[in-house]
Write a protein that holds these residues in place. Structure first.
Motif, PDB file in Angstrom:
ATOM      1  N   TRP A  49       0.977  -1.169   0.006  1.00 39.54           N
ATOM      2  CA  TRP A  49       0.115   0.018  -0.069  1.00 39.54           C
ATOM      3  C   TRP A  49       0.930   1.152   0.077  1.00 39.54           C
ATOM      4  CZ3 TRP A  49      -4.513  -1.324  -1.490  1.00 39.54           C
ATOM      5  CH2 TRP A  49      -5.166  -2.399  -1.052  1.00 39.54           C
ATOM      6  N   ARG A  50       2.284   1.143   0.351  1.00 38.34           N
ATOM      7  CA  ARG A  50       3.075   2.342   0.229  1.00 38.34           C
ATOM      8  C   ARG A  50       4.357   1.861  -0.724  1.00 38.34           C
ATOM      9  NH1 ARG A  50       3.162   4.473   6.502  1.00 38.34           N
ATOM     10  NH2 ARG A  50       0.972   5.013   6.678  1.00 38.34           N
ATOM     11  N   GLY A  51       5.019   2.896  -1.061  1.00 40.94           N
ATOM     12  CA  GLY A  51       6.039   2.795  -1.810  1.00 40.94           C
ATOM     13  C   GLY A  51       5.964   2.482  -3.378  1.00 40.94           C
ATOM     14  N   LEU A  52       4.647   2.713  -3.972  1.00 39.38           N
ATOM     15  CA  LEU A  52       4.487   2.653  -5.337  1.00 39.38           C
ATOM     16  C   LEU A  52       4.304   3.644  -5.926  1.00 39.38           C
ATOM     17  CD1 LEU A  52       1.783  -0.458  -5.491  1.00 39.38           C
ATOM     18  CD2 LEU A  52       4.370  -0.416  -6.240  1.00 39.38           C
ATOM     19  N   PRO A  53       4.520   4.113  -7.065  1.00 39.61           N
ATOM     20  CA  PRO A  53       4.090   5.436  -7.818  1.00 39.61           C
ATOM     21  C   PRO A  53       2.733   5.606  -7.722  1.00 39.61           C
ATOM     22  CG  PRO A  53       5.774   4.189  -8.859  1.00 39.61           C
ATOM     23  CD  PRO A  53       5.339   3.210  -8.145  1.00 39.61           C
ATOM     24  N   ALA A  54       2.120   6.712  -7.372  1.00 40.04           N
ATOM     25  CA  ALA A  54       0.677   7.150  -7.302  1.00 40.04           C
ATOM     26  C   ALA A  54       0.183   6.844  -8.398  1.00 40.04           C
ATOM     27  CB  ALA A  54       0.626   8.571  -6.764  1.00 40.04           C
ATOM     28  N   ASP A 167      10.432  -2.360  -8.871  1.00 41.25           N
ATOM     29  CA  ASP A 167      11.343  -3.743  -8.506  1.00 41.25           C
ATOM     30  C   ASP A 167      10.382  -4.938  -7.701  1.00 41.25           C
ATOM     31  OD1 ASP A 167      13.589  -2.557  -9.343  1.00 41.25           O
ATOM     32  OD2 ASP A 167      14.156  -1.844  -7.448  1.00 41.25           O
ATOM     33  N   LEU A 168       9.175  -4.218  -7.438  1.00 45.55           N
ATOM     34  CA  LEU A 168       7.993  -5.200  -6.672  1.00 45.55           C
ATOM     35  C   LEU A 168       7.758  -6.386  -7.738  1.00 45.55           C
ATOM     36  CD1 LEU A 168       6.396  -3.014  -4.180  1.00 45.55           C
ATOM     37  CD2 LEU A 168       8.166  -4.526  -3.598  1.00 45.55           C
ATOM     38  N   PRO A 169       7.229  -7.394  -7.395  1.00 47.30           N
ATOM     39  CA  PRO A 169       6.590  -8.421  -8.335  1.00 47.30           C
ATOM     40  C   PRO A 169       5.070  -7.739  -8.493  1.00 47.30           C
ATOM     41  CG  PRO A 169       6.882  -9.222  -6.021  1.00 47.30           C
ATOM     42  CD  PRO A 169       7.709  -8.141  -6.137  1.00 47.30           C
ATOM     43  N   ALA A 170       4.791  -8.255  -9.548  1.00 48.43           N
ATOM     44  CA  ALA A 170       3.191  -7.659 -10.097  1.00 48.43           C
ATOM     45  C   ALA A 170       2.072  -7.796  -8.791  1.00 48.43           C
ATOM     46  CB  ALA A 170       3.090  -8.066 -11.260  1.00 48.43           C
ATOM     47  N   TRP A 171       2.207  -9.234  -8.445  1.00 52.01           N
ATOM     48  CA  TRP A 171       1.275  -9.565  -7.384  1.00 52.01           C
ATOM     49  C   TRP A 171       1.106  -8.577  -6.033  1.00 52.01           C
ATOM     50  CZ3 TRP A 171       3.376 -10.938  -2.733  1.00 52.01           C
ATOM     51  CH2 TRP A 171       4.728 -11.341  -2.917  1.00 52.01           C
ATOM     52  N   ARG A 172       2.213  -7.837  -6.040  1.00 47.93           N
ATOM     53  CA  ARG A 172       2.227  -6.838  -4.842  1.00 47.93           C
ATOM     54  C   ARG A 172       1.417  -5.564  -5.051  1.00 47.93           C
ATOM     55  NH1 ARG A 172       5.804  -7.497  -0.878  1.00 47.93           N
ATOM     56  NH2 ARG A 172       4.442  -6.409   0.385  1.00 47.93           N
ATOM     57  N   SER A 173       1.015  -5.301  -6.282  1.00 50.79           N
ATOM     58  CA  SER A 173       0.063  -4.191  -6.666  1.00 50.79           C
ATOM     59  C   SER A 173      -1.222  -4.483  -7.137  1.00 50.79           C
ATOM     60  CB  SER A 173       0.958  -3.483  -7.758  1.00 50.79           C
ATOM     61  OG  SER A 173       1.124  -3.990  -8.765  1.00 50.79           O
ATOM     62  N   PHE A 174      -1.702  -5.845  -7.220  1.00 52.99           N
ATOM     63  CA  PHE A 174      -2.659  -6.217  -8.172  1.00 52.99           C
ATOM     64  C   PHE A 174      -3.841  -6.206  -6.888  1.00 52.99           C
ATOM     65  CE2 PHE A 174      -5.452  -9.060 -10.752  1.00 52.99           C
ATOM     66  CZ  PHE A 174      -5.110  -8.372 -12.062  1.00 52.99           C
ATOM     67  N   GLY A 175      -3.719  -6.117  -5.853  1.00 53.31           N
ATOM     68  CA  GLY A 175      -4.634  -5.727  -5.032  1.00 53.31           C
ATOM     69  C   GLY A 175      -5.675  -4.716  -5.491  1.00 53.31           C
ATOM     70  N   TYR A 176      -5.079  -3.518  -5.836  1.00 54.24           N
ATOM     71  CA  TYR A 176      -5.539  -2.159  -6.473  1.00 54.24           C
ATOM     72  C   TYR A 176      -6.742  -2.729  -7.442  1.00 54.24           C
ATOM     73  CZ  TYR A 176      -2.100   0.406  -3.589  1.00 54.24           C
ATOM     74  OH  TYR A 176      -1.138   0.804  -2.782  1.00 54.24           O
ATOM     75  N   PHE A 220      -7.753 -13.278 -13.673  1.00 53.93           N
ATOM     76  CA  PHE A 220      -7.381 -11.937 -14.085  1.00 53.93           C
ATOM     77  C   PHE A 220      -6.041 -11.648 -14.034  1.00 53.93           C
ATOM     78  CE2 PHE A 220     -11.902 -11.109 -14.307  1.00 53.93           C
ATOM     79  CZ  PHE A 220     -11.939 -10.278 -15.308  1.00 53.93           C
ATOM     80  N   TYR A 221      -5.327 -12.020 -13.154  1.00 56.58           N
ATOM     81  CA  TYR A 221      -3.902 -11.844 -12.741  1.00 56.58           C
ATOM     82  C   TYR A 221      -2.949 -12.243 -13.860  1.00 56.58           C
ATOM     83  CZ  TYR A 221       0.759 -12.014 -10.961  1.00 56.58           C
ATOM     84  OH  TYR A 221       2.150 -11.709 -10.446  1.00 56.58           O
TER      85      TYR A 221
END
Length: 290
Positions: A49-54, A167-176, A220-221
């Motif tokens: 939830w933090r550290g990703l580009p807005a 640098d994060l794997p895609a699954w760390r942002s897919f919750g959005y 979907f992922y």
């Protein structure tokens, strides 16, 4: 490509399950919301939830609103007007939307994907066209909105991941993605849903569970990850692989009649479209050494 093929098979089964066990029996808004909640339970606990580009966070949220939320609300509603074969027929325009939206986002015009996907549309039409019901116009319009939203979502996700690499794997942002889908589906259910048409059998709940966890969560992922690894033409064409896959599922699982001759001809045309898309630039490259 492997991701896209596997998810196509999952979604082919999903179309049949929706048509057999949910359409007209379970409230469509509730079904979509349940699928999103179950899929979100897989990814939301893993999401950074933090550290990703807005812009990336906001973009993936919008993609979820389009590709899952709006798409599936329209898709489920279309089953109230159309048969499963007609739904499959009206999805054949998605590849054209994929290539056109990709060209608009990248400010270009590419003929190869357009030719390839037009062939894929022709192949799918050969397989599936067999007459239309009286309610086809309402169903057609709903599905074209679903097709546009789905195309915009998958093209948008691929472009976002290229524009904002992390640098994060895609699954760390897919919750959005599922958070965005819920922003569309939950208010729709609360405002328009029919509480008298909730699931009443274990089979219906089981179908929703499979659709939510497997077809939606994993599907979907892996589909969106696959979309990042292929060009727009291939992505568009793979959208139409659902048509022969859906017919094969109906034939093997539900023992429904299928015109094997048309299936073979249409499937060959779809395969030809993939080959044309892959070879086009080599045929027409200005540099003969390319």
């Amino acid at each position: 490509m492997t991701n896209l093929l596997l998810v196509t098979l999952l979604w082919a089964v999903s179309f049949s399950l929706i048509g057999e066990y949910l359409a007209g029996q379970v409230d469509s808004y509730f079904a979509v919301t349940t699928r999103i909640v179950l899929a979100g339970l897989i990814f939301l606990p893993l999401t950074r939830w933090r550290g990703l580009p807005a812009p990336l966070r906001a973009g993936i949220t919008v993609v979820g609103m389009l590709q899952f939320g709006l798409t599936y609300l329209c898709l489920y509603r279309s089953f109230e007007y159309l048969s499963v074969p007609e739904v499959l027929l009206f999805t054949i325009f998605t590849p054209l939307y994929v290539t056109l939206i990709d060209d608009v986002l990248n400010r270009r015009f590419s003929l190869a994907p357009l030719i390839g996907t037009a062939l894929a549309v022709l192949g799918a039409a050969i397989i599936r066209y067999d007459g239309l019901s009286d309610d086809f116009l309402s169903g057609f319009l709903l599905l074209q909105l679903a097709n546009l939203a789905f195309a915009a979502g998958q093209v948008g996700y691929a472009n976002l991941m290229r524009r904002y690499p992390t640098d994060l794997p895609a699954w760390r942002s897919f919750g959005y993605f599922f958070a965005g889908a819920l922003l569309v589906a939950l208010p729709s259910f609360l405002l328009l849903g029919n509480p008298d048409k909730l699931p009443v059998t274990l089979l219906q709940w089981g179908v929703l569970g499979w659709l939510g966890i497997v077809a939606s969560g994993l599907g979907f992922y892996f589909w969106n990850r696959g979309a990042c690894k292929v060009d727009a033409g291939t992505l568009g064409i793979m959208n139409n692989a659902l048509v022969p896959a859906g017919l094969i599922v109906n034939l093997l699982i539900w023992n429904r009649d299928a015109d094997l001759g048309r299936l073979a001809v249409g499937g060959t045309v779809i395969g030809l479209s993939l080959w044309v898309n892959a070879r086009w630039n080599r045929w027409f490259a200005k540099d003969p050494a390319v």
